[in-house]
Design a protein around this motif. Structure first.
Motif, short mmCIF file in Angstrom:
data_model
loop_
_atom_site.label_atom_id
_atom_site.label_comp_id
_atom_site.label_asym_id
_atom_site.label_seq_id
_atom_site.Cartn_x
_atom_site.Cartn_y
_atom_site.Cartn_z
N UNK A 34 0.86 -1.19 0.00
CA UNK A 34 0.00 0.00 0.00
C UNK A 34 0.89 1.23 0.00
N UNK A 35 0.64 2.10 -0.95
CA UNK A 35 1.50 3.26 -1.13
C UNK A 35 0.70 4.55 -1.20
N UNK A 36 1.41 5.62 -0.94
CA UNK A 36 0.87 6.96 -1.11
C UNK A 36 1.57 7.63 -2.29
N UNK A 37 0.78 8.18 -3.18
CA UNK A 37 1.29 8.98 -4.29
C UNK A 37 0.70 10.38 -4.18
N UNK A 38 1.32 11.31 -4.85
CA UNK A 38 0.76 12.65 -4.91
C UNK A 38 0.94 13.21 -6.31
N UNK A 39 0.04 14.11 -6.65
CA UNK A 39 0.12 14.75 -7.97
C UNK A 39 -0.29 16.20 -7.83
N UNK A 40 0.64 17.08 -8.15
CA UNK A 40 0.37 18.52 -8.15
C UNK A 40 -0.09 18.92 -9.55
N UNK A 41 -0.81 20.02 -9.68
CA UNK A 41 -1.29 20.48 -10.99
C UNK A 41 -0.13 20.63 -11.97
N UNK A 42 -0.28 20.02 -13.14
CA UNK A 42 0.73 20.14 -14.18
C UNK A 42 1.95 19.26 -13.99
N UNK A 43 1.93 18.40 -12.98
CA UNK A 43 3.08 17.53 -12.71
C UNK A 43 2.67 16.07 -12.75
N UNK A 44 3.67 15.21 -12.83
CA UNK A 44 3.41 13.78 -12.85
C UNK A 44 3.11 13.25 -11.46
N UNK A 45 2.69 12.00 -11.40
CA UNK A 45 2.37 11.37 -10.12
C UNK A 45 3.66 10.89 -9.46
N UNK A 46 3.84 11.27 -8.21
CA UNK A 46 5.07 10.97 -7.48
C UNK A 46 4.81 9.99 -6.33
N UNK A 47 5.59 8.95 -6.25
CA UNK A 47 5.49 8.04 -5.11
C UNK A 47 6.07 8.69 -3.87
#
Length: 128
Positions: A34-47
């Motif tokens: 189980x992981x957490x990712x984040x994605x800011x506007x205009x950016x790729x998804x980051x683990x």
């Protein structure tokens, strides 16, 4: 049916803390990553961070190491992301993801295509 439900996002000032929760249902409790990712506007998804629920091994991205901590409560089928010393650049939509694996023994847990199941996301906004 597999479900991942995130909660705990919100708005906070820089230096503050938030704890995100992800309730995972429909997957074996001891054989998943189980992981957490984040994605800011205009950016790729980051683990951001991951936990192999079978042996509680955790992995954390260098960008958040020392500030973010991932943990689990198997009795509640819940994975947490404790976020401290938040910065404006942490602002993003945060997603919980899961797959049947031991987080690939730490080698590629941060690669989003490896995950079969995703939550709907929870927004985190950090103001300066």
């Amino acid at each position: 049916q597999v479900q991942l439900v995130e909660s705990g996002g919100g708005s906070v000032q820089a230096g503050g803390s938030l704890r995100l929760s992800c309730v995972v249902s429909g997957l074996p409790y001891n054989r998943k990553c189980v992981s957490w990712f984040r994605q800011a506007p205009g950016k790729g998804r980051e683990g951001v961070a991951a936990v192999a629920t079978g042996d509680s091994l955790t992995y954390t991205a260098s960008s958040v190491k020392g500030r973010f901590t991932v943990s689990q409560d198997n009795a509640k089928n819940t994975v947490y992301l404790q976020m401290n010393s938040l910065k404006p650049e942490d602002t993003a939509m945060y997603y919980c993801a899961a797959s049947i694996d031991h987080c690939w023994y730490g080698r590629s847990w941060y690669e989003s295509p490896k995950y079969n199941y995703w939550g709907q996301g929870t927004q985190v906004t950090v103001s300066s």
